[in-house]
Write an enzyme that holds these catalytic residues in place. Structure first.
Site, PDB file in Angstrom:
ATOM      1  N   LEU A  45      13.415  32.793  -4.437  1.00  8.52           N
ATOM      2  CA  LEU A  45      13.114  33.967  -5.267  1.00  8.52           C
ATOM      3  C   LEU A  45      14.049  34.100  -6.469  1.00  8.52           C
ATOM      4  O   LEU A  45      13.871  34.984  -7.293  1.00  8.52           O
ATOM      5  CB  LEU A  45      13.121  35.242  -4.414  1.00  8.52           C
ATOM      6  CG  LEU A  45      12.073  35.259  -3.278  1.00  8.52           C
ATOM      7  CD1 LEU A  45      12.096  36.586  -2.541  1.00  8.52           C
ATOM      8  CD2 LEU A  45      10.665  34.972  -3.791  1.00  8.52           C
ATOM      9  N   ASN A  63      19.829  29.313  -2.201  1.00  5.88           N
ATOM     10  CA  ASN A  63      20.384  28.630  -3.383  1.00  5.88           C
ATOM     11  C   ASN A  63      20.231  29.443  -4.666  1.00  5.88           C
ATOM     12  O   ASN A  63      19.680  28.986  -5.655  1.00  5.88           O
ATOM     13  CB  ASN A  63      19.775  27.231  -3.544  1.00  5.88           C
ATOM     14  CG  ASN A  63      18.287  27.266  -3.789  1.00  5.88           C
ATOM     15  OD1 ASN A  63      17.606  28.211  -3.390  1.00  5.88           O
ATOM     16  ND2 ASN A  63      17.774  26.249  -4.448  1.00  5.88           N
ATOM     17  N   HIS A  66      16.786  20.614   4.883  1.00  7.05           N
ATOM     18  CA  HIS A  66      16.090  19.828   3.855  1.00  7.05           C
ATOM     19  C   HIS A  66      16.598  18.395   4.062  1.00  7.05           C
ATOM     20  O   HIS A  66      17.731  18.088   3.714  1.00  7.05           O
ATOM     21  CB  HIS A  66      16.480  20.394   2.482  1.00  7.05           C
ATOM     22  CG  HIS A  66      16.075  19.565   1.300  1.00  7.05           C
ATOM     23  ND1 HIS A  66      15.390  20.106   0.235  1.00  7.05           N
ATOM     24  CD2 HIS A  66      16.289  18.264   0.990  1.00  7.05           C
ATOM     25  CE1 HIS A  66      15.199  19.151  -0.674  1.00  7.05           C
ATOM     26  NE2 HIS A  66      15.730  18.031  -0.242  1.00  7.05           N
ATOM     27  N   ASP A 119       7.439  26.468  -0.030  1.00 12.48           N
ATOM     28  CA  ASP A 119       8.579  26.019  -0.841  1.00 12.48           C
ATOM     29  C   ASP A 119       8.414  26.485  -2.291  1.00 12.48           C
ATOM     30  O   ASP A 119       8.732  25.757  -3.238  1.00 12.48           O
ATOM     31  CB  ASP A 119       8.770  24.495  -0.763  1.00 12.48           C
ATOM     32  CG  ASP A 119      10.153  24.054  -1.244  1.00 12.48           C
ATOM     33  OD1 ASP A 119      11.009  24.924  -1.492  1.00 12.48           O
ATOM     34  OD2 ASP A 119      10.371  22.839  -1.379  1.00 12.48           O
TER      35      ASP A 119
END
Ligand SMILES: [Zn+2]
Ligand SMILES: [Zn+2]
Length: 457
Positions: free
Chosen positions: A65, A96, A181, A320
């Protein structure tokens, strides 16, 4: 506050419900299911869902976001608006941001901004390591207190097995899943697309499937060693799917998600060769909207993902969603950032799988609601048990529509699916008993279905 969703077709895999029922909601909680012939409870607002599918509110476990720090790409409010427009009652925000969500203050900020927006519920995911640098564990306990539901260094994967082992042992103590990931940077280094035929043709540096596969296998081995709950993000390779399948066979607490672009497109989209099934008319080579991490893969990997969706190896579908400004995506392919937006195309692309009989509608609801709730231990959602949060996603499985990126609620437009025709979409999203999204044509759709149903009688 009472709400009755009447005449819909209710699918709740957790309770084994797959039948025509009315759904009764009061004060933000599920009261229960009623038969069509039961009357409308006093003072209830009514939504007519004739011909529509009524499912527990969808959860997207993996979105970016961009707030705090990169609000020009997306804010929590714009992301939450895109979420509900795509049928998602809950989204989980990756850490992140800038600053990174590696402490309770950032976690609280995200939750407060989401409450202000008052659309989808945003559940933050905390970083595994400080500043996601892979060297020192973050303040996971304090973030858990503040409301994180998982930890991940998505985008900057934890580089060493030793560090990951410590992270798993630590996260296990807080009963939080580790979302990884999977990408070995020493293999992926400098790569911008899948390593194979098309990277050679286009002269672009490739990322081998093995970059994902070695980390996926590592994480499964560490899940066995530590007993931690491990969830593999956006699995894009045959080896990744096979690692999860083996881990599940062994009874390990390993789960995974896949993203719609990874089964919808193959790496020839980077060459502008896509068109089977077509993305958009006039696809061009080196379109940076085909650049994402992990990259679009070749056909064999796509087949493996579809098998995983079919046979239950895949637990969840996650978008994603990764917004970037047009100026950034207009750079050369090598230079442009990885990622595409996906909140408003996810359900439409998954409905394609239903249309082509890859998965059933019930399985689709499992992938979007039942399983994400289970993986994240969100015990008050993912099902219509009485007393659960009244999060509801209403699906129209038949209407054809065209995705137009400029109409997106997201602040960004980076998508390879602009102009793509779809069949089936979320037409209403209800969050804690409140209707936060209703498709502009909702009444017209239900009216035409009601008359069709009457004609059929
Ligand atoms: Zn990622
Ligand atoms: Zn991500």
């Amino acid at each position: 506050m009472r709400l009755l969703i009447k005449n819909g077709y209710v699918i709740d895999p957790e309770q084994g419900i797959n039948t025509g029922k009315n759904l009764f909601i009061e004060d933000g909680r599920i009261v229960g299911l009623m038969s069509y012939s039961d009357g409308v409870p006093e003072a209830a607002e009514v939504i007519d869902a004739t011909g529509l599918i009524v499912a527990p509110g969808f959860i997207d476990m993996h979105v970016h976001l961009r707030e705090p720090g990169h609000e020009y790409k997306e804010t929590i409010a714009s992301g939450a608006a895109a979420a509900v427009a795509g049928g998602f009652a809950t989204v989980c925000a990756m850490p992140n941001t800038s600053p990174v969500n590696d402490n309770a203050a950032v976690t609280r900020f995200i939750i407060e901004q989401a409450e202000r927006a008052n659309l989808a519920q945003v559940l933050p995911i905390g970083a595994i390591t400080k500043n996601a640098e892979g060297t020192e564990l973050a303040e996971i306990g304090e973030m858990k207190q503040a409301g994180i539901v998982a930890v991940s260094d998505d985008g900057w994967p934890v580089p060493t097995a030793g560090m990951m082992r410590r992270a798993m042992e630590y996260a296990r103590g807080f009963d939080l899943p580790i979302i990884d990931h999977c990408e070995d940077k020493s293999l992926a280094r400098g790569g911008v697309m899948h390593e194979g035929h098309w990277s050679l043709v286009l002269g672009l540096q490739g990322i081998p499937a093995a970059a994902e596969e070695v980390d996926a296998i590592r994480d499964c081995a560490l899940a066995e060693l530590t007993g931690a709950r491990v969830h593999l993000a956006h699995v894009s390779t045959r080896g990744g799917i096979e690692a999860v399948r083996r881990a599940k066979d062994k009874g390990l607490a390993v789960t995974c998600e896949v993203a719609p672009h990874h089964w919808t497109l193959t790496d020839d989209a980077v060459a502008g060769e896509q068109g089977k099934p077509a993305v958009t008319e006039g696809a061009v080579p080196y379109d940076t909207n085909t650049k994402m991490s992990p990259p679009l893969r070749s056909r064999d990997h796509v087949e493996a993902i579809l098998e995983g969706l079919r046979d239950g190896t895949v637990d969840a579908i996650a978008s994603d969603h990764a917004p970037h400004h047009a100026d950034e995506k207009e750079l050369e392919f090598d230079q442009a950032p990885f990622g595409i937006i996906g909140l408003e195309t996810s359900v439409g692309l998954a409905m394609d799988l239903v249309k082509h009989a890859v998965i059933s509608l019930e399985r689709l609801v499992e992938l979007y609601a039942t399983n994400p709730a289970r993986v994240l231990k969100l015990n008050d959602r993912g099902s219509f048990r009485s007393g659960a949060r009244a999060d509801v996603t209403i699906i129209d499985s038949e209407s054809s529509w065209t995705y137009v990126a400029t109409r997106s609620k997201s602040k960004s437009r980076n998508t390879p699916f602009d102009g793509r025709g779809m069949t089936g979409a979320a037409v209403a999203t209800i969050v804690a008993g409140r209707v936060v999204f209703l498709h502009p044509d909702f009444s017209r759709l239900t009216a035409s279905r009601a008359s069709a149903a009457n004609r059929a009688k």
